[in-house]
Design an enzyme around this catalytic site. Structure first.
Site, PDB file in Angstrom:
ATOM      1  N   LYS A  39       0.844  -1.199   0.000  1.00 16.47           N
ATOM      2  CA  LYS A  39       0.000   0.000   0.000  1.00 16.47           C
ATOM      3  C   LYS A  39       0.881   1.252   0.000  1.00 16.47           C
ATOM      4  CE  LYS A  39      -0.344  -0.282   5.034  1.00 16.47           C
ATOM      5  NZ  LYS A  39      -1.160   0.027   6.181  1.00 16.47           N
ATOM      6  N   ARG A 141      -9.697  -0.315  15.693  1.00 16.52           N
ATOM      7  CA  ARG A 141      -9.713   0.511  14.494  1.00 16.52           C
ATOM      8  C   ARG A 141     -10.736  -0.101  13.544  1.00 16.52           C
ATOM      9  NH1 ARG A 141      -4.263   1.288  10.900  1.00 16.52           N
ATOM     10  NH2 ARG A 141      -4.623  -0.939  10.607  1.00 16.52           N
ATOM     11  N   HIS A 170      -5.374  -7.538  13.254  1.00 17.94           N
ATOM     12  CA  HIS A 170      -4.175  -6.708  13.149  1.00 17.94           C
ATOM     13  C   HIS A 170      -3.624  -6.447  14.542  1.00 17.94           C
ATOM     14  CE1 HIS A 170      -1.393  -4.201  11.051  1.00 17.94           C
ATOM     15  NE2 HIS A 170      -1.810  -3.079  11.601  1.00 17.94           N
ATOM     16  N   ARG A 237       1.363 -10.590   7.110  1.00 11.86           N
ATOM     17  CA  ARG A 237       1.234  -9.494   6.134  1.00 11.86           C
ATOM     18  C   ARG A 237       2.341  -8.482   6.406  1.00 11.86           C
ATOM     19  NH1 ARG A 237      -3.690  -9.630   8.800  1.00 11.86           N
ATOM     20  NH2 ARG A 237      -3.106  -7.629   9.711  1.00 11.86           N
ATOM     21  N   TYR A 281      16.897  30.416   5.853  1.00  8.68           N
ATOM     22  CA  TYR A 281      15.828  31.228   6.457  1.00  8.68           C
ATOM     23  C   TYR A 281      16.008  31.360   7.970  1.00  8.68           C
ATOM     24  CZ  TYR A 281      13.047  30.473   2.204  1.00  8.68           C
ATOM     25  OH  TYR A 281      12.598  30.448   0.920  1.00  8.68           O
ATOM     26  N   CYS A 328      14.779  23.974   3.443  1.00 11.19           N
ATOM     27  CA  CYS A 328      13.832  24.766   2.640  1.00 11.19           C
ATOM     28  C   CYS A 328      12.934  23.815   1.828  1.00 11.19           C
ATOM     29  CB  CYS A 328      14.583  25.672   1.679  1.00 11.19           C
ATOM     30  SG  CYS A 328      15.926  26.604   2.429  1.00 11.19           S
ATOM     31  N   MET A 329      12.043  24.406   1.025  1.00  8.07           N
ATOM     32  CA  MET A 329      11.136  23.569   0.242  1.00  8.07           C
ATOM     33  C   MET A 329      11.898  22.726  -0.797  1.00  8.07           C
ATOM     34  SD  MET A 329       7.827  24.630  -2.049  1.00  8.07           S
ATOM     35  CE  MET A 329       6.948  25.442  -0.732  1.00  8.07           C
ATOM     36  N   ASP A 330      12.911  23.335  -1.421  1.00  6.30           N
ATOM     37  CA  ASP A 330      13.610  22.658  -2.515  1.00  6.30           C
ATOM     38  C   ASP A 330      15.072  22.332  -2.219  1.00  6.30           C
ATOM     39  OD1 ASP A 330      11.297  23.207  -4.187  1.00  6.30           O
ATOM     40  OD2 ASP A 330      12.014  25.282  -4.165  1.00  6.30           O
TER      41      ASP A 330
HETATM   42  C1  LIG Z   1      -3.855  -4.390   7.909  1.00  4.48           C
HETATM   43  C2  LIG Z   1      -2.376  -4.278   7.865  1.00  4.48           C
HETATM   44  N1  LIG Z   1      -1.638  -5.392   7.779  1.00  4.48           N
HETATM   45  C3  LIG Z   1      -0.291  -5.364   7.725  1.00  4.48           C
HETATM   46  C4  LIG Z   1       0.381  -4.160   7.761  1.00  4.48           C
HETATM   47  C5  LIG Z   1       1.883  -4.177   7.689  1.00  4.48           C
HETATM   48  O1  LIG Z   1       2.472  -3.701   8.877  1.00  4.48           O
HETATM   49  P1  LIG Z   1       4.026  -3.502   8.998  1.00  4.48           P
HETATM   50  O2  LIG Z   1       4.401  -2.482   7.979  1.00  4.48           O
HETATM   51  O3  LIG Z   1       4.228  -3.027  10.385  1.00  4.48           O
HETATM   52  O4  LIG Z   1       4.663  -4.813   8.727  1.00  4.48           O
HETATM   53  C6  LIG Z   1      -0.338  -2.976   7.861  1.00  4.48           C
HETATM   54  C7  LIG Z   1       0.354  -1.694   7.931  1.00  4.48           C
HETATM   55  O5  LIG Z   1       0.021  -0.764   8.552  1.00  4.48           O
HETATM   56  C8  LIG Z   1      -1.762  -3.029   7.921  1.00  4.48           C
HETATM   57  O6  LIG Z   1      -2.505  -1.930   7.998  1.00  4.48           O
END
Ligand SMILES: Cc1ncc(COP(=O)(O)O)c(C=O)c1O
Length: 401
Positions: A39, A141, A170, A237, A281, A328-330
């Site tokens: 993700k 959550r 999770h 995961r 700055y 700075c920004m850049d």
């Molecule tokens: C639902 C879920 N599974 C697995 C992960 C992976 O977690 P991590 O990056 O701590 O291994 C995340 C990350 O936030 C998550 O939201």
């Protein structure tokens, strides 16, 4: 980004992604569900390229947060299982999931209703759309309540238009490897109740993030009240450790991971300043001796935190050089005075490494996170789109984008 003129890049080592995948895969039962998380543009690394590399390494499932992220990967030609962990409630989103054959991770009844309704009226290209059910074991959550497990089982047993592929939860303290307060242990005990509710159905169970993958599960197993056979092979995961970041707080649980992202740039200008002169700055940095200042074209709009002002350092000629003044920004500036080699002073065009290795010296995303009071996740994901990614590694010969 087709034409690239700037010297600042994020170099992404796809061989390291593959090596980390294999190391982490080795921590879980070979029969267990294993779904690297890609993700947020693969934690800032480039989701299409990371997905390709992981597929080549053998990843059957990959996880994203948004439907949009899933669609992007489908458009890139990814035809294997993609799980979408984000919440939706409307039928338009449900339709998009089905149209793109994305596996939905459901957290409440309204999602389930919407998806079933759309699945019923859709002409399905393949088999029933796959879903996983997420349960809230303490994070508060997302996820169904544990007590809802029997009702959910019934719903799927009674000819749903969806295929139940997995149940998951999770961890809220995966990174503490179960040593703090026993939260993970209590989450496993809750999750074992979910598993027994679904016993007899062929579903995967998964719960472990990176920290959990490398440590917490092993430790929890030795805790009273939780036996392996209650939950079966528990799936993982991992996200952050796929990108080479150690996840467990306990150094004894450090694993052989390779950092994936290096941030590199070049000095575009050098200038000599006199004692008493200021830099950047707000005049927060003042030279206490005649100094050599280098200008680096990487700013907070690229993801180099302003909080690194007068705090962080980068590598130049294998030496740590301190950031001088406000980021700075850049741009930001560094004090090169101590790298002064009178015969060959630092020149415009010389390479600097913000994260990564140079001449045997190394700065990790974790070090930058510590300097700015955050976590490596944030350091990596905030590297912005205007920093070209250059992909290296055996499996992908892509150019920077
Ligand atoms: C639902 C879920 N599974 C697995 C992960 C992976 O977690 P991590 O990056 O701590 O291994 C995340 C990350 O936030 C998550 O939201």
């Amino acid at each position: 980004m087709s034409e690239i003129f700037r010297p600042s890049i994020a170099e992404i080592d796809l061989s390291a992604v593959q090596a980390n995948f294999l190391v982490l895969r080795g921590f879980v039962d070979p029969a267990a569900f294993f779904c690297p998380m890609i993700k947020a543009n693969a934690y800032g690394h480039g989701d299409r390229e990371v997905a390709n590399a992981l597929r080549i390494a053998g990843a059957r499932h990959l996880g994203v947060a948004l439907i949009e992220e899933g669609i992007k990967l489908r458009k890139n030609g990814d035809r294997e299982d993609l799980l979408v962990f984000g919440v939706f409630s409307d039928e338009v989103s449900a339709q998009a999931m089905i149209d793109h054959e994305l596996t939905t991770v459901l957290s409440d009844w309204s999602q389930l209703d919407a998806l079933e309704k759309v699945a019923l009226k859709s002409t399905l290209k393949k088999a029933k759309p796959k879903v996983h059910l997420k349960f809230n074991t303490g994070m508060n959550r997302l996820g169904f309540a544990i007590e809802e497990a029997p009702r959910l089982r019934e719903r799927f047993a009674n000819h749903s238009s969806l295929e139940l592929e997995g149940v998951c939860t999770h961890l809220l303290r995966g990174d503490d490897a179960g040593v703090a307060q026993g939260d993970s242990q209590s989450q496993f005990v809750q999750f074992a109740k979910v598993m027994s509710a679904f016993r007899g159905l062929k579903v995967h169970a998964h719960a472990l993030n990176s920290g959990g993958t490398v440590g917490v599960w092993k430790r929890a197993l030795s805790q009273e009240g939780l036996r392996k056979e209650e939950v079966g092979p528990l799936g993982a995961r991992p996200g952050i450790s796929i990108y080479g970041v150690q996840a467990a707080a306990d150094p004894a649980l450090a694993v052989d991971l390779k950092p994936v992202m290096s941030l590199k740039s070049r000095i575009v200008l050098t200038k000599k300043v006199a004692k008493g002169d200021v830099v950047s700055y707000g005049a927060t940095w003042r030279a206490d001796r005649p100094s050599l200042i280098g200008v680096i074209p990487f700013g907070y709009a690229d993801g180099w935190a302003r909080a690194l002002s007068n705090k962080g350092s980068v590598l130049c000629r294998g030496q740590r050089v301190p950031i001088a003044g406000i980021v700075c920004m850049d741009y930001f500036m560094v004090d090169l005075t101590d790298v002064a080699d009178l015969k060959a002073p630092v020149q415009n065009g010389e390479e600097v490494v913000l994260i990564g290795e140079q001449k045997g010296q190394r700065i990790l995303a974790e070090d930058v996170a510590q300097m700015t009071g955050t976590i490596a996740y944030e350091v990596l994901t905030r590297v912005s789109d205007r920093v070209p990614r250059r992909f290296i590694g055996a499996s992908y010969e892509g150019a920077a984008r």
